[in-house]
Design a protein around this motif. Structure first.
Motif, PDB file in Angstrom:
ATOM      1  N   ILE A 298       0.849  -1.186   0.000  1.00 54.23           N
ATOM      2  CA  ILE A 298       0.000   0.000   0.000  1.00 54.23           C
ATOM      3  C   ILE A 298       0.890   1.243   0.000  1.00 54.23           C
ATOM      4  N   ALA A 299       0.450   2.268  -0.713  1.00 58.46           N
ATOM      5  CA  ALA A 299       1.320   3.404  -1.004  1.00 58.46           C
ATOM      6  C   ALA A 299       1.794   4.157   0.231  1.00 58.46           C
ATOM      7  N   ASN A 300       0.977   4.257   1.263  1.00 61.77           N
ATOM      8  CA  ASN A 300       1.374   5.027   2.441  1.00 61.77           C
ATOM      9  C   ASN A 300       0.501   4.619   3.625  1.00 61.77           C
ATOM     10  N   PRO A 301       0.914   4.950   4.836  1.00 63.34           N
ATOM     11  CA  PRO A 301       0.145   4.564   6.028  1.00 63.34           C
ATOM     12  C   PRO A 301      -1.271   5.124   6.074  1.00 63.34           C
ATOM     13  N   ILE A 302      -1.504   6.303   5.522  1.00 60.95           N
ATOM     14  CA  ILE A 302      -2.860   6.852   5.532  1.00 60.95           C
ATOM     15  C   ILE A 302      -3.777   5.991   4.675  1.00 60.95           C
ATOM     16  N   TYR A 303      -3.314   5.590   3.496  1.00 60.20           N
ATOM     17  CA  TYR A 303      -4.125   4.702   2.661  1.00 60.20           C
ATOM     18  C   TYR A 303      -4.348   3.360   3.356  1.00 60.20           C
ATOM     19  N   ARG A 304      -3.312   2.838   4.021  1.00 63.04           N
ATOM     20  CA  ARG A 304      -3.475   1.577   4.747  1.00 63.04           C
ATOM     21  C   ARG A 304      -4.588   1.689   5.767  1.00 63.04           C
ATOM     22  N   GLU A 305      -4.605   2.799   6.469  1.00 64.49           N
ATOM     23  CA  GLU A 305      -5.610   3.003   7.513  1.00 64.49           C
ATOM     24  C   GLU A 305      -7.000   3.158   6.905  1.00 64.49           C
ATOM     25  N   VAL A 306      -7.109   3.959   5.865  1.00 63.10           N
ATOM     26  CA  VAL A 306      -8.409   4.211   5.240  1.00 63.10           C
ATOM     27  C   VAL A 306      -8.992   2.918   4.677  1.00 63.10           C
ATOM     28  N   ILE A 307      -8.164   2.149   3.971  1.00 66.79           N
ATOM     29  CA  ILE A 307      -8.638   0.915   3.341  1.00 66.79           C
ATOM     30  C   ILE A 307      -9.194  -0.039   4.388  1.00 66.79           C
ATOM     31  N   VAL A 308      -8.440  -0.259   5.454  1.00 65.44           N
ATOM     32  CA  VAL A 308      -8.892  -1.203   6.483  1.00 65.44           C
ATOM     33  C   VAL A 308     -10.134  -0.690   7.196  1.00 65.44           C
ATOM     34  N   ARG A 309     -10.162   0.585   7.515  1.00 66.01           N
ATOM     35  CA  ARG A 309     -11.328   1.109   8.234  1.00 66.01           C
ATOM     36  C   ARG A 309     -12.597   0.988   7.395  1.00 66.01           C
ATOM     37  N   VAL A 310     -12.481   1.252   6.104  1.00 70.59           N
ATOM     38  CA  VAL A 310     -13.659   1.147   5.241  1.00 70.59           C
ATOM     39  C   VAL A 310     -14.111  -0.297   5.120  1.00 70.59           C
ATOM     40  N   LEU A 311     -13.168  -1.202   4.872  1.00 71.81           N
ATOM     41  CA  LEU A 311     -13.527  -2.605   4.713  1.00 71.81           C
ATOM     42  C   LEU A 311     -14.051  -3.215   6.012  1.00 71.81           C
ATOM     43  N   ALA A 312     -13.575  -2.713   7.141  1.00 69.93           N
ATOM     44  CA  ALA A 312     -13.995  -3.262   8.439  1.00 69.93           C
ATOM     45  C   ALA A 312     -15.217  -2.569   9.016  1.00 69.93           C
ATOM     46  N   SER A 313     -15.709  -1.536   8.363  1.00 75.82           N
ATOM     47  CA  SER A 313     -16.799  -0.745   8.942  1.00 75.82           C
ATOM     48  C   SER A 313     -18.071  -1.546   9.204  1.00 75.82           C
ATOM     49  N   PRO A 314     -18.436  -2.567   8.385  1.00 76.09           N
ATOM     50  CA  PRO A 314     -19.641  -3.339   8.727  1.00 76.09           C
ATOM     51  C   PRO A 314     -19.540  -3.999  10.099  1.00 76.09           C
ATOM     52  N   ALA A 315     -18.338  -4.431  10.485  1.00 80.81           N
ATOM     53  CA  ALA A 315     -18.158  -5.038  11.805  1.00 80.81           C
ATOM     54  C   ALA A 315     -18.094  -3.978  12.894  1.00 80.81           C
ATOM     55  N   GLU A 316     -17.407  -2.877  12.623  1.00 82.54           N
ATOM     56  CA  GLU A 316     -17.260  -1.846  13.661  1.00 82.54           C
ATOM     57  C   GLU A 316     -18.611  -1.271  14.067  1.00 82.54           C
ATOM     58  N   ASP A 317     -19.542  -1.189  13.114  1.00 77.40           N
ATOM     59  CA  ASP A 317     -20.872  -0.664  13.428  1.00 77.40           C
ATOM     60  C   ASP A 317     -21.623  -1.568  14.405  1.00 77.40           C
ATOM     61  N   ALA A 318     -21.225  -2.854  14.468  1.00 72.68           N
ATOM     62  CA  ALA A 318     -21.928  -3.814  15.325  1.00 72.68           C
ATOM     63  C   ALA A 318     -21.263  -3.998  16.684  1.00 72.68           C
ATOM     64  N   ILE A 319     -20.170  -3.274  16.934  1.00 76.32           N
ATOM     65  CA  ILE A 319     -19.410  -3.457  18.174  1.00 76.32           C
ATOM     66  C   ILE A 319     -19.853  -2.411  19.196  1.00 76.32           C
ATOM     67  N   ALA A 320     -20.464  -2.870  20.271  1.00 78.72           N
ATOM     68  CA  ALA A 320     -20.948  -1.962  21.322  1.00 78.72           C
ATOM     69  C   ALA A 320     -20.085  -2.145  22.565  1.00 78.72           C
ATOM     70  N   VAL A 321     -18.999  -1.387  22.642  1.00 76.45           N
ATOM     71  CA  VAL A 321     -18.125  -1.429  23.812  1.00 76.45           C
ATOM     72  C   VAL A 321     -17.828   0.001  24.246  1.00 76.45           C
ATOM     73  N   GLU A 322     -17.420   0.134  25.499  1.00 75.18           N
ATOM     74  CA  GLU A 322     -17.036   1.435  26.034  1.00 75.18           C
ATOM     75  C   GLU A 322     -15.509   1.495  26.065  1.00 75.18           C
ATOM     76  N   PRO A 323     -14.891   2.291  25.184  1.00 74.72           N
ATOM     77  CA  PRO A 323     -13.426   2.319  25.123  1.00 74.72           C
ATOM     78  C   PRO A 323     -12.755   2.599  26.457  1.00 74.72           C
ATOM     79  N   ARG A 324     -13.341   3.459  27.293  1.00 74.72           N
ATOM     80  CA  ARG A 324     -12.692   3.815  28.554  1.00 74.72           C
ATOM     81  C   ARG A 324     -12.631   2.630  29.516  1.00 74.72           C
ATOM     82  N   ALA A 325     -13.451   1.612  29.274  1.00 71.73           N
ATOM     83  CA  ALA A 325     -13.426   0.434  30.135  1.00 71.73           C
ATOM     84  C   ALA A 325     -12.128  -0.355  29.970  1.00 71.73           C
ATOM     85  N   PHE A 326     -11.382  -0.074  28.923  1.00 69.27           N
ATOM     86  CA  PHE A 326     -10.143  -0.794  28.657  1.00 69.27           C
ATOM     87  C   PHE A 326      -8.920  -0.017  29.127  1.00 69.27           C
TER      88      PHE A 326
END
Length: 482
Positions: A298-326
């Protein structure tokens, strides 16, 4: 100037001033969904309406196009441009931005007419035409059903003199560019900020400029305050979350079969091969999604991040957690809790979510990365490394906390993702050797290996378990089998 030059990826030129020439820039059509497709008359009218609108906004009366003459549906564009070239006191140089927003017969008709006007230039047709877009014009054949067997000829695409892609900036060029801001405003840009900007953008021209604009105009870092690497890091996150136009244009290509055939094995760390792989890889390089040189990545870290976040978004929308709990009481990130709760989440939802992922071969990895992103998004960062031949995905969680002296410190946690497929041996021995080298490079003593069992008959619910293992050099590794 040459007659037809195609430019792609950067869209660096939307308007320009050319000595002794008149140049009109601007988008033909604002969004691909607004294109006329096979209604080639509507496509031409949209182009001519945009040309007239931009000309009336930007040009003195003597340079504006005259009333466009009546013409058949197949010749609206060529007739209008001929009339303008004959009436204009200066040679015309036209920049058609987002030409690849056109599709089907609309695109074929426009290209045919531009080609047919070539012998009449410069007195009776524009002297030079630049087609700007994300693809080389040769690749528009595939988008238009334009193979020679269907068209009877490939001539509509034989319009270019040269394809030009604005190359990536070097570190010195980024330093010079940001230095112009420092000279004009007196606001210093630290060496660390420049180094981080180059690292995150890979020198991609649009990203380099967007990063600077985000910091100065959107984040509004006070002029008396130096721009630092922390500002660059924040600007990166803001650009990714905002899905700026350039990034959104690249994301729109992820579901194209040619792009998927390259990116899916690349994300997994494998190699697809096959008769069309080289052509597909060349196409994805032209888009700018992967680096121009080898190895394929992948051309650069920003593209790496964007690609994964977009492809993973169907799963991320289904994750109900409280980040501060970690977050532990001492401010450090609780990796053990992350692994335990992800294991429980995977047992309950893994199979369903993996089935929703757009890239099925890397679905488990995308689900874990979505979970990690959802948790770490509360204040830390996730760096991803993947590429052809690696056979794995390496993740590095960076989490800020207050050290014993009260100063900011960074907790780093390394995670390696592997997949166990049918007919393969247990990947754990190889994974331990690989993460050993990864940990050594990071100067870390511990790490995590996650192995997804994709063999037929594997049961996520009964097969999810933890193990402890040692790398060849004696580093302690937590192993999650899922």
């Amino acid at each position: 100037m040459g007659y037809m030059v195609t430019g792609y990826v950067s869209r660096a030129v939307s308007s320009a001033a050319v000595l002794n020439r008149f140049t009109l820039g601007g988008s033909l059509i604002h969004h691909p969904r607004e294109t006329a497709g096979d209604d080639y008359a509507a496509a031409q009218r949209a182009i001519l309406d945009t040309i007239r609108q931009r000309a009336e906004q930007a040009l003195p009366a003597e340079l504006r196009p005259p009333p466009f003459p009546p013409a058949s549906d197949t010749g609206l564009l060529v007739a209008a441009l001929r009339a303008w070239a004959e009436a204009c006191p200066r040679p015309l140089a036209l920049f058609f931005d987002e030409i690849d927003a056109l599709r089907g017969q609309g695109l074929l008709s426009v290209l045919r007419q531009l080609r047919s006007g070539f012998p009449e230039r410069p007195d009776h047709f524009p002297a030079s035409v630049v087609l700007c877009g994300l693809r080389d014009v040769r690749d528009d054949k595939a988008q238009s059903g334009g193979d020679p067997s269907r068209l009877g000829t490939s001539s509509p695409f034989n319009v270019k003199v040269e394809s030009i892609r604005l190359g990536d900036f070097t570190r010195d060029e980024v330093r010079a560019l940001y230095g112009q801001h420092a000279e004009e405003t007196g606001q210093p840009v630290t060496d660390a900020a420049i180094a981080r900007a180059v690292e995150l953008t890979g020198g991609q021209p649009w990203l380099v400029n967007a990063m600077g604009r985000e910091i100065v105009e959107k984040m509004r870092v006070p002029p008396g305050e130096a721009i630092t690497a922390a500002h660059v890091e924040e600007a990166k996150e803001r650009l990714i979350l905002a899905r700026a136009t350039h990034l959104d244009s690249l994301v729109a290509r992820l579901m194209e079969p040619r792009v998927r055939r390259v990116l899916e094995p690349l994300l997994e760390g494998g190699f697809a091969g096959g008769d069309t792989y080289d052509d597909d890889a060349s196409y994805v390089r032209d888009l700018g999604l992967v680096a121009p040189d080898r190895p394929l990545r992948i051309a650069n870290p920003i593209y790496r991040e964007v690609i994964v976040r977009v492809l993973a978004s169907p799963a991320e929308d289904a994750i109900a957690v409280e980040p501060r709990a970690f977050v532990r009481p001492d401010g450090r990130f609780d990796v053990e809790r992350l692994l335990r709760e992800f294991a429980a989440f995977w047992r309950e939802h893994g199979a369903v979510l993996a089935g929703r992922m757009p890239y099925h071969e890397v679905a488990p990895q995308l689900v874990l990365m979505a979970y990690l992103q959802r948790v770490v998004n509360g204040g830390g960062h996730v760096d991803r490394e993947y590429g052809v031949g690696r056979g794995r995905i390496d993740l590095l969680v960076r989490w800020p906390y207050a050290g014993e002296d009260g100063k900011r410190a960074w907790q780093r946690e390394a995670i390696e993702l592997k997949v166990w497929r049918a007919g393969e041996k247990d990947p754990l021995p190889k994974a331990l050797t690989q993460i050993d080298a990864y940990l050594d490079g990071l100067s870390l003593d511990t790490g995590v290996v996650v192995i997804f069992d994709r063999r037929p008959g594997a049961d996520p619910e009964s097969g999810t378990r933890f193990e402890e293992a040692l790398t060849p050099s004696g580093r302690r590794v937590t192993v999650l089998r899922a």
